[in-house]
Design a protein around this motif. Structure first.
Motif, PDB file in Angstrom:
ATOM      1  N   PRO A 263      -8.708   8.758   6.644  1.00  0.00           N
ATOM      2  CA  PRO A 263      -8.659   7.398   7.204  1.00  0.00           C
ATOM      3  C   PRO A 263      -9.731   7.142   8.267  1.00  0.00           C
ATOM      4  CG  PRO A 263      -6.474   8.431   7.197  1.00  0.00           C
ATOM      5  CD  PRO A 263      -7.481   9.507   6.935  1.00  0.00           C
ATOM      6  N   ARG A 264     -10.348   8.193   8.798  1.00  0.00           N
ATOM      7  CA  ARG A 264     -11.339   8.031   9.870  1.00  0.00           C
ATOM      8  C   ARG A 264     -12.777   8.171   9.371  1.00  0.00           C
ATOM      9  NH1 ARG A 264      -6.757  10.270  11.618  1.00  0.00           N
ATOM     10  NH2 ARG A 264      -5.912   9.601  13.636  1.00  0.00           N
ATOM     11  N   ALA A 265     -12.937   8.420   8.082  1.00  0.00           N
ATOM     12  CA  ALA A 265     -14.286   8.614   7.554  1.00  0.00           C
ATOM     13  C   ALA A 265     -15.159   7.380   7.745  1.00  0.00           C
ATOM     14  CB  ALA A 265     -14.211   8.976   6.072  1.00  0.00           C
TER      15      ALA A 265
ATOM     16  N   ILE B 117      -6.771   5.095   3.818  1.00  0.00           N
ATOM     17  CA  ILE B 117      -5.350   5.478   3.868  1.00  0.00           C
ATOM     18  C   ILE B 117      -4.895   5.952   2.493  1.00  0.00           C
ATOM     19  CG2 ILE B 117      -3.012   4.610   4.268  1.00  0.00           C
ATOM     20  CD1 ILE B 117      -4.256   2.678   6.340  1.00  0.00           C
ATOM     21  N   TRP B 118      -5.349   5.241   1.449  1.00  0.00           N
ATOM     22  CA  TRP B 118      -5.044   5.629   0.063  1.00  0.00           C
ATOM     23  C   TRP B 118      -5.539   7.052  -0.197  1.00  0.00           C
ATOM     24  CZ3 TRP B 118      -8.240   6.773  -4.158  1.00  0.00           C
ATOM     25  CH2 TRP B 118      -7.676   6.688  -5.424  1.00  0.00           C
TER      26      TRP B 118
ATOM     27  N   LEU C 103       0.836  -1.200   0.000  1.00  0.00           N
ATOM     28  CA  LEU C 103       0.000   0.000   0.000  1.00  0.00           C
ATOM     29  C   LEU C 103       0.877   1.259   0.000  1.00  0.00           C
ATOM     30  CD1 LEU C 103      -2.752   1.399   0.201  1.00  0.00           C
ATOM     31  CD2 LEU C 103      -2.631   1.122   2.689  1.00  0.00           C
ATOM     32  N   GLY C 104       1.979   1.213   0.750  1.00  0.00           N
ATOM     33  CA  GLY C 104       2.888   2.359   0.760  1.00  0.00           C
ATOM     34  C   GLY C 104       3.466   2.646  -0.616  1.00  0.00           C
ATOM     35  N   VAL C 105       3.837   1.588  -1.350  1.00  0.00           N
ATOM     36  CA  VAL C 105       4.372   1.763  -2.710  1.00  0.00           C
ATOM     37  C   VAL C 105       3.294   2.323  -3.633  1.00  0.00           C
ATOM     38  CG1 VAL C 105       5.425   0.603  -4.684  1.00  0.00           C
ATOM     39  CG2 VAL C 105       6.002  -0.117  -2.363  1.00  0.00           C
ATOM     40  N   LEU C 106       2.065   1.835  -3.490  1.00  0.00           N
ATOM     41  CA  LEU C 106       0.967   2.333  -4.315  1.00  0.00           C
ATOM     42  C   LEU C 106       0.708   3.813  -4.031  1.00  0.00           C
ATOM     43  CD1 LEU C 106      -1.531  -0.671  -4.034  1.00  0.00           C
ATOM     44  CD2 LEU C 106       0.020  -0.141  -5.927  1.00  0.00           C
TER      45      LEU C 106
ATOM     46  N   PHE D 266      -5.821  -6.728  -0.534  1.00  0.00           N
ATOM     47  CA  PHE D 266      -6.512  -6.647   0.748  1.00  0.00           C
ATOM     48  C   PHE D 266      -7.804  -7.453   0.697  1.00  0.00           C
ATOM     49  CE2 PHE D 266      -3.804  -2.956   1.102  1.00  0.00           C
ATOM     50  CZ  PHE D 266      -3.469  -2.931   2.457  1.00  0.00           C
ATOM     51  N   GLU D 267      -8.073  -8.178   1.799  1.00  0.00           N
ATOM     52  CA  GLU D 267      -9.353  -8.847   1.914  1.00  0.00           C
ATOM     53  C   GLU D 267     -10.457  -7.805   2.036  1.00  0.00           C
ATOM     54  OE1 GLU D 267      -9.853 -11.932   1.514  1.00  0.00           O
ATOM     55  OE2 GLU D 267      -7.867 -12.821   1.738  1.00  0.00           O
ATOM     56  N   ARG D 268     -11.674  -8.218   1.750  1.00  0.00           N
ATOM     57  CA  ARG D 268     -12.785  -7.283   1.656  1.00  0.00           C
ATOM     58  C   ARG D 268     -12.986  -6.479   2.942  1.00  0.00           C
ATOM     59  NH1 ARG D 268     -16.860  -6.410  -1.779  1.00  0.00           N
ATOM     60  NH2 ARG D 268     -18.773  -5.476  -0.975  1.00  0.00           N
ATOM     61  N   GLU D 269     -12.816  -7.129   4.098  1.00  0.00           N
ATOM     62  CA  GLU D 269     -13.083  -6.416   5.347  1.00  0.00           C
ATOM     63  C   GLU D 269     -12.041  -5.338   5.632  1.00  0.00           C
ATOM     64  OE1 GLU D 269     -10.915 -10.279   6.449  1.00  0.00           O
ATOM     65  OE2 GLU D 269     -12.517  -9.632   5.100  1.00  0.00           O
ATOM     66  N   GLU D 270     -10.852  -5.429   5.000  1.00  0.00           N
ATOM     67  CA  GLU D 270      -9.819  -4.416   5.202  1.00  0.00           C
ATOM     68  C   GLU D 270      -9.799  -3.359   4.106  1.00  0.00           C
ATOM     69  OE1 GLU D 270      -6.136  -6.161   7.761  1.00  0.00           O
ATOM     70  OE2 GLU D 270      -6.169  -6.727   5.648  1.00  0.00           O
ATOM     71  N   GLN D 271     -10.569  -3.580   3.052  1.00  0.00           N
ATOM     72  CA  GLN D 271     -10.528  -2.652   1.923  1.00  0.00           C
ATOM     73  C   GLN D 271     -10.931  -1.219   2.289  1.00  0.00           C
ATOM     74  OE1 GLN D 271     -12.886  -4.507  -1.139  1.00  0.00           O
ATOM     75  NE2 GLN D 271     -11.349  -6.091  -1.552  1.00  0.00           N
ATOM     76  N   PRO D 272     -12.009  -1.015   3.071  1.00  0.00           N
ATOM     77  CA  PRO D 272     -12.354   0.371   3.414  1.00  0.00           C
ATOM     78  C   PRO D 272     -11.237   1.113   4.155  1.00  0.00           C
ATOM     79  CG  PRO D 272     -14.200  -1.085   3.845  1.00  0.00           C
ATOM     80  CD  PRO D 272     -13.035  -1.970   3.557  1.00  0.00           C
ATOM     81  N   LYS D 273     -10.589   0.425   5.083  1.00  0.00           N
ATOM     82  CA  LYS D 273      -9.483   1.053   5.810  1.00  0.00           C
ATOM     83  C   LYS D 273      -8.342   1.391   4.855  1.00  0.00           C
ATOM     84  CE  LYS D 273      -6.294   0.320   9.691  1.00  0.00           C
ATOM     85  NZ  LYS D 273      -5.850  -0.627  10.726  1.00  0.00           N
TER      86      LYS D 273
END
Length: 554
Positions: A357-359, A178-179, A48-51, A167-174
């Motif tokens: 990230p907190r939305a 961050i993105w 994610l950092g590289v992206l 990322f698995e689906r449950e982590e995608q929103p987080k």
């Protein structure tokens, strides 16, 4: 089907999304099998950092350009002597190529691999940046900006598509939050970096700085990022792509020309705008009938999806159109340097970094509709707040406006991006990302063209009677923008001092008119999302008990 999230239902696809929620802890006793390979899952946050670094380059360039446009508009050797319409084209040449090719780039990523597309896009973007840095004329700069747009078109959708596949689906929103926060970081770094470069180097340095960042991203991409593709990709649609690009260029050209002439009834302006609309209508008809469309029009039958796409377009229409004149306000009217202007924009970026990230927390509590509608209304209020700004307004007022604008953007873009990305299956992540970014860029391009033309028209109408003593040729050029008027005043020496006050007054009048136009567009966006985005997903009684149990464990 197992459920996930804090008592919320997971999306149920019937070709298009019906319900979704931000992910969290599994409430079902049996978790689904992981779809991401273990070695990829372990390094997902590094990927994610590289992206974000790749995304940073694309956004950084535009945010750097925001503080450089005044310098580029000054005569050589300081700048290129670009007129306001040439500045608009320098921005929109990039944006139109970017937007016109995004969906094709997304399909190519789905077909040949997102990593390959990312690498190629970064290389083209770096080459275009190096060429733009040494442009000798505004026309060259416009052409090389188009090359940069070509590269960026292959970078932007691929970053989000790769994210959805690591990322698995449950982590995608987080991860998406961050993105999105990375966009805020780029907005923060860009103006300050641009200001520092312009204080010590020539204007081209704001483009040349991209090259070492591109090289770093290429190395990290080759080392860390896995490749992925759609096992059943769509076919490329050259006819649709050509129609969309031609239609958009004609439409935007007509709008910018109308602003330049301060006359939207001019035959050339009307003919060009009409031709652009006709070509875009032909594009829609062709896409509906095509067996392999660039944009599958069936997606837009889903009201939630359509509302999210429209929201993105309207937000960037309003925001970028208004931000175009903010630099002239700080530098031309208030006399701040490019570096000081960059520092003044930090609250906008800081708010995005804090709130994006907190939305998801607000969405979990209040739902998509309330969160996004509130963000739209706050954005509208802050755009209207530009009407409070005059030549001697305390600068902290602008800082508060910028900060609240950033907070509004964060609470619009993150939930809306998740809605769009979770609409389509993971395999179509490139297409979903491309659609999101296409409408974002189209909204921004039209915002700069339309609101920039409103700014030009309002400025010219307010300054014309103050230019009557100038020769006709000089009067015409001096009336195009505040920079043009101040440039003529500087050439006239002491005789031109009488033009400075009227130029500032005319610009402030034009800025207030344009800001109200942007605020009106944001209000329309609030109505759209308020009517069509889903609210909180109802939780069945059994799930409420599970949610209480999860909360206790937390």
């Amino acid at each position: 089907m197992p459920r996930q999230g804090l008592g919320k239902r997971v999306s149920i696809r019937d070709g298009l999304v019906s319900k979704w929620s931000y992910g969290g802890r599994m409430t079902s006793p049996t978790a689904p099998a992981r779809r991401i390979p273990e070695h990829v899952h372990r390094r997902r946050w590094v990927i994610l950092g590289v992206l974000i670094l790749s995304l940073l380059i694309v956004v950084l360039d535009n945010s750097i350009l925001n503080v450089a446009i005044k310098t580029i508009s000054t005569p050589a050797p300081t700048g290129l002597g670009a007129t306001q319409s040439e500045l608009e084209w320098a921005i929109n040449a990039y944006t139109l190529v970017f937007a016109g090719l995004l969906f094709t780039a997304g399909l190519l990523g789905d077909r040949i691999g997102r990593k390959k597309v990312l690498l190629g896009g970064l290389a083209v973007f770096g080459l275009g940046s190096a060429l733009a840095a040494f442009s000798g004329t505004p026309a060259e700069l416009i052409g090389f900006r188009a090359v940069m747009g070509l590269g960026a078109a292959f970078v932007m959708p691929a970053t989000l598509a790769v994210l959805m596949n690591v990322f698995e689906r449950e982590e995608q929103p987080k991860a998406i939050g961050i993105w999105a926060g990375g966009v805020g970081l780029a907005i923060a770094i860009g103006p300050v970096t641009g200001g520092l470069l312009l204080e010590h180097f020539w204007w081209g340095s704001v483009f040349l700085v991209n090259v070492p960042i591109v090289l770093t991203a290429l190395v990290l991409m080759l080392w860390l990022v896995p490749d992925s593709r759609d096992p059943d990709p769509g076919r490329i649609d050259p006819v649709g792509v050509s129609l969309s690009v031609v239609g958009l260029v004609l439409l935007v050209y007509g709008i910018i020309k109308g602003g330049q002439l301060a006359d939207f009834t001019d035959a050339t302006v009307l003919a060009t705008i009409g031709a652009g609309l006709a070509v875009l209508a032909a594009f829609v008809v062709f896409e509906k009938r095509s067996t392999h469309p660039s944009i599958d029009m069936a997606y837009f039958r889903n009201k939630v999806f359509s509302a999210a796409i429209v929201a993105i377009a309207l937000v960037f229409f309003a925001l970028l159109g208004v931000m175009f004149f903010a630099v002239f306000y700080t530098q031309s009217v208030r006399g701040y340097t490019p570096l000081e202007t960059g520092l003044l924009m930090l609250p906008l970026a800081a708010a995005q970094m804090i709130f994006a990230p907190r939305a998801r927390l607000l969405v979990n509590r209040f739902g998509n509709r309330a969160t996004t509608t509130g963000g739209m209304l706050l954005l509208a209020a802050m755009l209207a707040g530009f009407c409070l700004l005059d030549g001697d307004t305390p600068i902290w007022v602008l800082e508060v406006i910028f900060f609240l604008m950033g907070a509004a953007m964060a609470n619009i873009m993150t939930p809306v991006s998740v809605v769009i990305m979770q609409t389509l299956p993971r395999e179509k992540a490139g297409s979903a990302s491309a659609l999101s970014n296409t409408f974002r860029q189209l909204g921004g391009a039209l915002g700069i063209a339309v609101l920039g033309s409103v700014l030009s028209t309002a400025y010219r109408s307010h300054i014309e009677d103050k230019l009557v003593l100038l020769p006709p040729g000089l009067r015409e050029s001096a009336g195009e923008s505040i920079e043009a008027t101040l440039g003529v005043a500087a050439r006239l020496g002491p005789r031109g001092d009488a033009l400075i006050g009227p130029a500032n007054d005319a610009f402030l009048h034009a800025m207030h008119v344009t800001a109200l136009g942007g605020a009106g567009v944001a209000v329309i966006g609030a109505i759209v999302v308020g009517l069509f985005l889903p609210g909180r997903t109802p939780v069945p009684e059994g799930d409420e008990k599970e949610e209480e149990l999860v909360s206790t464990r937390d």
